[in-house]
Scaffold this motif. Sequence first.
Motif, PDB file in Angstrom:
ATOM      1  N   TYR A  79      56.767  89.503 112.451  1.00 13.62           N
ATOM      2  CA  TYR A  79      56.082  89.821 113.704  1.00 13.62           C
ATOM      3  C   TYR A  79      55.272  88.622 114.153  1.00 13.62           C
ATOM      4  O   TYR A  79      54.479  88.076 113.383  1.00 13.62           O
ATOM      5  N   ARG A  80      55.510  88.209 115.404  1.00 13.23           N
ATOM      6  CA  ARG A  80      54.815  87.065 115.995  1.00 13.23           C
ATOM      7  C   ARG A  80      54.891  85.811 115.133  1.00 13.23           C
ATOM      8  O   ARG A  80      53.911  85.100 114.947  1.00 13.23           O
ATOM      9  N   GLY A  81      56.076  85.581 114.581  1.00 18.54           N
ATOM     10  CA  GLY A  81      56.328  84.345 113.848  1.00 18.54           C
ATOM     11  C   GLY A  81      55.858  84.312 112.422  1.00 18.54           C
ATOM     12  O   GLY A  81      55.962  83.274 111.771  1.00 18.54           O
ATOM     13  N   ARG A  94      62.183  84.118 123.295  1.00 21.47           N
ATOM     14  CA  ARG A  94      61.730  84.220 121.908  1.00 21.47           C
ATOM     15  C   ARG A  94      60.269  84.664 121.853  1.00 21.47           C
ATOM     16  O   ARG A  94      59.883  85.511 121.046  1.00 21.47           O
ATOM     17  N   SER A  95      59.425  84.101 122.712  1.00 20.98           N
ATOM     18  CA  SER A  95      58.004  84.434 122.737  1.00 20.98           C
ATOM     19  C   SER A  95      57.771  85.907 123.052  1.00 20.98           C
ATOM     20  O   SER A  95      56.942  86.569 122.412  1.00 20.98           O
ATOM     21  N   VAL A  96      58.487  86.435 124.018  1.00 16.41           N
ATOM     22  CA  VAL A  96      58.324  87.836 124.389  1.00 16.41           C
ATOM     23  C   VAL A  96      58.828  88.752 123.275  1.00 16.41           C
ATOM     24  O   VAL A  96      58.164  89.717 122.897  1.00 16.41           O
ATOM     25  N   ASP A 144      62.830  79.730 125.021  1.00 13.87           N
ATOM     26  CA  ASP A 144      61.465  79.755 124.488  1.00 13.87           C
ATOM     27  C   ASP A 144      60.685  80.965 124.989  1.00 13.87           C
ATOM     28  O   ASP A 144      59.968  81.614 124.225  1.00 13.87           O
ATOM     29  N   VAL A 145      60.811  81.276 126.282  1.00  8.26           N
ATOM     30  CA  VAL A 145      60.131  82.445 126.836  1.00  8.26           C
ATOM     31  C   VAL A 145      60.721  83.717 126.225  1.00  8.26           C
ATOM     32  O   VAL A 145      59.987  84.627 125.824  1.00  8.26           O
ATOM     33  N   ALA A 159      58.977  88.175 120.185  1.00  7.85           N
ATOM     34  CA  ALA A 159      58.158  88.061 118.978  1.00  7.85           C
ATOM     35  C   ALA A 159      57.178  89.214 118.860  1.00  7.85           C
ATOM     36  O   ALA A 159      56.625  89.465 117.786  1.00  7.85           O
ATOM     37  N   ASN A 160      56.958  89.934 119.946  1.00  8.98           N
ATOM     38  CA  ASN A 160      56.055  91.076 119.942  1.00  8.98           C
ATOM     39  C   ASN A 160      56.699  92.337 119.371  1.00  8.98           C
ATOM     40  O   ASN A 160      56.045  93.378 119.288  1.00  8.98           O
ATOM     41  N   MET A 181      51.611  87.223 131.642  1.00  6.62           N
ATOM     42  CA  MET A 181      52.927  86.690 131.931  1.00  6.62           C
ATOM     43  C   MET A 181      53.512  87.488 133.094  1.00  6.62           C
ATOM     44  O   MET A 181      53.404  88.704 133.135  1.00  6.62           O
TER      45      MET A 181
END
Length: 165
Positions: A157-159, A15-17, A12-13, A19-20, A1
């Motif tokens: 973690y990660r959803g 949230r994705s980042v 969305d980006v 999530a780590n 990324m």
Amino acid sequence: MTATDPLTVSPDVFRSVLANLPTGVVVVTTPTPTGPMARAANSFTSVSLDPPLVSVCFRNASPLTPALCESGHWGVSVLAADQHDLCAHFANRSTARDLTDIPHTIGEHTGAALLTECVATLECRTVLTQPAGDHTVLIGEVLAISARRDHAPLVFYRGTYHGLG
């Protein structure tokens, strides 16, 4: 990324980042005139040791947010790694208020429900509420704290949910 312009970071980006970053999972409760309200949260953290302060964030659209602001007192129950079902119960909008079959006590300092089968509980008094985008941040002074079980905590973690240890 690759790095992006901060003015164009999509939810969305974002949230994705994030999530780590593993976060602990708690159930936050507050007394209301019609009975306790409760919701699962993973936006809980310590703020200060002296005085002992913690924070929690809830979406403005959550029914718990105005109840927390009106009550001024709340309980926090830190969930254990084996309490994923309990987390799901309090994350579900239709069952979040129902503590009927959930073992709990009522905190003597706040009147908030405290789950008895969790890792730890805290009783808090709101000292600051701050709007923050689509959420409200509550800072609470810890009035009482209790360790209840010597178990690993539940983390998100990660959803997905995980246990430590």
